[in-house]
Design an enzyme around this catalytic site. Structure first.
Site, PDB file in Angstrom:
ATOM      1  N   ASP A 328      12.609 -22.463   9.154  1.00 45.47           N
ATOM      2  CA  ASP A 328      13.329 -23.666   9.548  1.00 45.47           C
ATOM      3  C   ASP A 328      13.684 -23.562  11.032  1.00 45.47           C
ATOM      4  OD1 ASP A 328      14.668 -26.043   9.433  1.00 45.47           O
ATOM      5  OD2 ASP A 328      16.439 -25.249   8.421  1.00 45.47           O
ATOM      6  N   ASP A 589      17.141 -20.404   3.519  1.00 47.09           N
ATOM      7  CA  ASP A 589      18.438 -19.998   2.987  1.00 47.09           C
ATOM      8  C   ASP A 589      19.149 -21.111   2.239  1.00 47.09           C
ATOM      9  OD1 ASP A 589      19.071 -21.699   5.035  1.00 47.09           O
ATOM     10  OD2 ASP A 589      20.545 -20.383   5.987  1.00 47.09           O
ATOM     11  N   ASP A 593      15.120 -24.626  -0.530  1.00 47.86           N
ATOM     12  CA  ASP A 593      14.101 -23.661  -0.115  1.00 47.86           C
ATOM     13  C   ASP A 593      13.576 -22.817  -1.274  1.00 47.86           C
ATOM     14  OD1 ASP A 593      14.008 -24.177   2.699  1.00 47.86           O
ATOM     15  OD2 ASP A 593      15.954 -23.190   2.901  1.00 47.86           O
ATOM     16  N   ASN A 657     -15.306  17.520  -3.602  1.00 47.01           N
ATOM     17  CA  ASN A 657     -15.199  18.841  -4.223  1.00 47.01           C
ATOM     18  C   ASN A 657     -15.533  18.810  -5.707  1.00 47.01           C
ATOM     19  OD1 ASN A 657     -14.448  20.040  -1.856  1.00 47.01           O
ATOM     20  ND2 ASN A 657     -12.255  20.013  -2.267  1.00 47.01           N
ATOM     21  N   ASN A 682      -6.040  21.453  -7.544  1.00 45.43           N
ATOM     22  CA  ASN A 682      -5.508  20.093  -7.518  1.00 45.43           C
ATOM     23  C   ASN A 682      -4.026  20.075  -7.166  1.00 45.43           C
ATOM     24  OD1 ASN A 682      -5.918  17.256  -7.967  1.00 45.43           O
ATOM     25  ND2 ASN A 682      -4.772  17.469  -9.879  1.00 45.43           N
ATOM     26  N   ASP A 686      -2.138  18.701  -3.565  1.00 47.57           N
ATOM     27  CA  ASP A 686      -1.185  17.593  -3.691  1.00 47.57           C
ATOM     28  C   ASP A 686       0.046  17.787  -2.813  1.00 47.57           C
ATOM     29  OD1 ASP A 686      -2.512  15.902  -5.387  1.00 47.57           O
ATOM     30  OD2 ASP A 686      -1.667  16.755  -7.219  1.00 47.57           O
TER      31      ASP A 686
END
Length: 836
Positions: A328, A589, A593, A657, A682, A686
């Site tokens: 607006d 607001d 709206d 891999n 693994n 990680d």
């Protein structure tokens, strides 16, 4: 408290209050607390933030993990207990790691959301108090005003010019009048005029009401229970889901092929099965949900420091992808502090009479709180000791005017204020400076010319009119006719300081700003030029009414200013922009709206907004300032970039891999890595990836909006997975030339897999040469620690438990050379990949 009547709208208010064991003065705090414990929080769906134990169990819900746990258990009973326990320990450690991160993310987000809780005004202990809507209970007395959401199904006790928007329940477009008069037991939902329903909101007027039902017992709650609607998927969520399907298909094929071939070579069935599952677990980025949660929560915390509160975490990526922001004019591009410039009569002269009429209207109106009435009241005070209010016809977005009936000394006069065209439409005469009344047609051209002149200078102009109504003490909108036009009220609202620079910053970030305003096209054009919206093309609400959706979609990208826009046209503009291929943010607001906030990819509101706007928004600004958005957009893009980094890491080294391991297992008389070694690989790779949420992001990654691209990710996976596999096979060749035993081969392969997967993180995290982009300290430290721990592991007692053996310097040197060549090749490949 006894059970309230099902048909409470047909029961006298006094009886309903008695059955609710309450009074018109509200509940005592202690009583309200007991009721809350008994009936539960006032929410449509209890937050499924299950207990921490449930969250921990959720880390192991992957089918692959469950099958692996089953196979490990089977292995335990077949007297291979050591390896089974190791596998179980690794799976548990991985789950605890994900749980700890997700738990922290969830707590952080909950803390942020308390900042922008929607609250209700209730009477507690005989006084008005604001409490979270979730704490409203049956028997509470709520005080409602324009913009407030109804916190539960309620019975009107008192009302004044009360109109509600019930579109969420009934689909009725226009506001519905409400009063305290009892209605029939069989009245349909839309005709229960003394009942207010949860999920609706006040458009104008005020009321005091008794809450009868809350939560899922409300009419809105019943609908929600039946439909179980979920929020629409964001583009990012859709991309993650499709990426998951892609990996699932690859993993399933790989598991079946590896298992079948190992069985064909007469290897132990259980060992082959667990090996296949371990490869699948290594291939699957099972930490992706946790990584996304951590990244989003981390991004939300950083955005909160910049006064941007994220209500829906999934909107952060859309926020970063946003390339169009609609907003607006008033309060966003301008200061939002409206000031009275002048009050003019028909001849264009300053007029005390016009200003007094405007003051009467502003002082006595009780509907929507707005800056215009505040400006009128503070500009000049008049003595109103001889005046009293009799009645009011509230403002609505159809009439675009507000009327107040006032007893002014010995006359009853209705004073109307509103949009000039709508006020002139109900006037038959105009009052001149000498007190004579002339036909409105005689001065209409003069009024229109002055209106255009003022609008061209950026002033907002309202019409003021009045009418004597004789002895009447009540008025309706039908009596807004044959009025006397008094004059013009001229207002101004200067552009915000620094707004030109802010819009320039957003453009630099690839975000175009479009102004959608109800002001007339001349004011809008003047303001747009002041704030730096370069595109001079403008569309008005009248233009939109004569334009098809397809025509609007073709033009909407070229228009930066939409003026004289009606509330229902805002959503149409948003949808047209989205169909034209944009990711659209909408900042609003007000009551009108809400639909546009729902429709946009990112709904943005402010802390001071009406309840219905805040509830519809994905993101709430603690300051109504586009400058805050600039930082928010950058943070959103950083979060998006860091989430993609994990995907790139998981789909480069890990994929290569595991694919290589599957291939090599066909040619070796032994497994290249034992299942427990695969799972350890693994788990260790990680650890650095868990720190990715805090990683630094290169400046060029936040300069332009970026969107999820599954095809790009697939190409990345194939390209860098192939490079990874190439050097895995090189490792296989080197270890073969060194005459490795099975234990040495596995140790060497483990070292190369973990070290290369850890270091490749530093390459794929940036599009620059890796040595020109500094990673965050947590990522750098975690990577170095994992590399060091991996190299040291074979020389420790723990290494022996996992089946590793110490290797000589030649082994380490050869593996180091392979890893070094891999990093250099990946860097060169990256340069070519991003240049295509």
């Amino acid at each position: 408290m006894s059970e309230p009547p099902n048909l409470f709208w047909s029961v006298p208010a006094g009886d309903v209050l008695r059955q609710l064991d309450t009074t018109s003065q509200g509940l005592a705090s202690a009583d309200a607390t007991q009721r809350l414990d008994r009936v539960g929080p006032n929410v449509l769906q209890a937050k499924r933030r299950a207990g921490e134990f449930t969250l921990l169990l959720g880390q192991f819900k992957s089918p692959l993990i469950l099958i692996l746990l089953f196979a490990a258990g089977l292995s335990f009973f077949l007297h291979d207990s050591a390896d089974a326990l190791i596998i179980l320990a690794i799976v548990l450690a991985s789950g605890v790691l994900g749980f700890w991160q997700e738990r922290g993310a969830a707590h952080a987000v909950d803390a942020l959301l308390t900042v922008v809780q929607t609250k209700a005004t209730v009477l507690r202990d005989g006084a008005q108090r604001e409490i979270p809507v979730a704490e409203v209970v049956p028997g509470d007395i709520v005080v409602l005003s324009a913009g407030k959401s109804v916190p539960g199904d309620s019975l009107v006790l008192e009302s004044k010019d009360l109109f509600l928007d019930e579109a969420t329940l009934t689909g009725e477009t226009y506001p519905v009048a409400k009063s305290a008069e009892t209605t029939a037991p069989d009245a349909p939902l839309g005709q229960r005029t003394n009942a207010l329903f949860m999920g609706t909101h006040v458009v104008s007027g005020s009321a005091v009401a008794a809450v009868v039902r809350t939560g899922t017992a409300t009419e809105f709650g019943k609908v929600a229970e039946r439909l179980r609607l979920r929020s629409p998927e964001t583009e990012f969520e859709r991309g993650v889901r499709r990426f998951g399907y892609l990996l699932m298909e690859v993993t399933l094929v790989l598991v079946i092929v590896i298992f079948a071939i190992n069985v064909y070579f007469h290897r132990p069935v259980l060992e082959a099965f667990i090996f296949s599952l371990a490869v699948a677990v290594g291939l699957t980025p099972q930490l992706l949900p946790a990584i996304i949660s951590i990244n989003l929560a981390h991004g939300a915390k950083r955005m909160a420091l910049g006064k941007v509160i994220v209500r829906r975490l999934s909107s952060i990526e859309n926020f970063g992808s946003m390339n169009v922001l609609c907003c607006d004019k008033t309060g966003t591009l301008t200061e939002g502090v409206v000031r009275v410039h002048s009050a003019l009569n028909v001849e264009g002269q300053e007029s005390e009479e016009v200003l007094r009429y405007a003051y009467l209207n502003a002082v006595f109106e009780t509907g929507l709180v707005n800056p215009i009435d505040e400006a009128i009241r503070s500009h000049r005070r008049f003595d109103l000791t001889t005046c009293r209010k009799l009645d009011e016809v509230p403002y609505d977005f159809i009439r675009k005017r507000l009327s107040v009936l006032v007893a002014d000394q010995d006359r009853h006069v209705m004073v109307t204020k509103g949009a000039l065209a709508e006020v002139l439409a109900v006037c038959s005469t105009a009052r001149t400076a000498d007190g004579a009344d002339v036909q409105i047609g005689a001065v209409r051209d003069q009024i229109d010319t002055r209106y255009c002149d003022l609008s061209g200078q950026g002033f907002r102009t309202l019409g003021i009119a009045w009418r004597d109504v004789g002895p009447a003490s009540q008025v309706t909108r039908d009596q807004e006719a044959d009025m006397v036009f008094a004059g013009l009220l001229v207002l101004f609202d200067p552009p915000k300081a620094g707004i030109v620079g802010t819009i320039s910053d957003l453009k630099r970030l690839g975000v175009g700003v479009k102004m959608i305003t109800g002001d007339n096209r001349l004011v809008a054009a003047h303001t747009s030029a002041q704030v730096g919206l370069s595109n001079s093309e403008l569309l008005s609400g009248a233009d939109l009414r004569h334009m098809s959706d397809d025509a609007l979609m073709r033009r909407v990208n070229d228009v930066d200013v939409f003026a004289e826009i009606e509330p229902n046209q805002k959503e149409r503009i948003i949808l047209a922009l989205m169909k034209a291929g944009n990711v659209v943010g909408y900042m609003g607001d007000g009551i009108n709206d809400a639909s546009a906030l729902h429709a946009a990819d990112v709904g943005i509101s402010v802390e001071s907004a009406v309840d219905v706007a805040k509830e519809a928004a994905d993101i709430v600004l603690l300051e109504r300032d586009l400058g805050v958005l600039v930082q928010g957009v950058q943070e959103g893009r950083q979060t998006f970039a860091n989430t993609l980094k994990y995907v790139f890491m998981a789909t480069s080294a890990n994929f290569g891999n595991m694919f290589s391991m599957a291939g090599v297992s066909l040619f070796l008389p032994f497994l290249p890595l034992l299942p427990k070694q695969i799972l350890l690989t693994n788990l260790m790779t990680d650890f650095p990836e868990m720190t990715i949420a805090s990683d630094t992001v290169d400046a060029e990654m936040v300069e332009q909006p970026r969107r999820w691209d599954t095809r790009f990710i697939r190409n990345f996976m194939l390209t860098f997975g192939l490079v990874s596999s190439l050097f895995d096979y090189a490792t296989f060749g080197v270890l073969h030339l060194l005459g490795s035993t099975p234990e040495q081969f596995r140790t060497g392969w483990f070292l190369e897999s973990v070290v290369s997967a850890s270091l490749i993180v530093l390459v794929v995290r940036t599009r620059r040469p890796f040595f020109m982009s500094r990673p965050s300290r947590p990522l750098a430290v975690a990577t170095l620690l994992i590399v060091g721990a991996t190299i040291a592991l074979p020389y420790t007692p723990i290494g022996a438990v996992f089946g590793f053996t110490p290797v000589g310097v030649w082994y380490l040197g050869a593996i180091g050379a392979v890893v070094g060549c891999y990093i250099v090749t990946a860097e060169l490949t990256k340069r070519v990949f991003y240049s295509l």
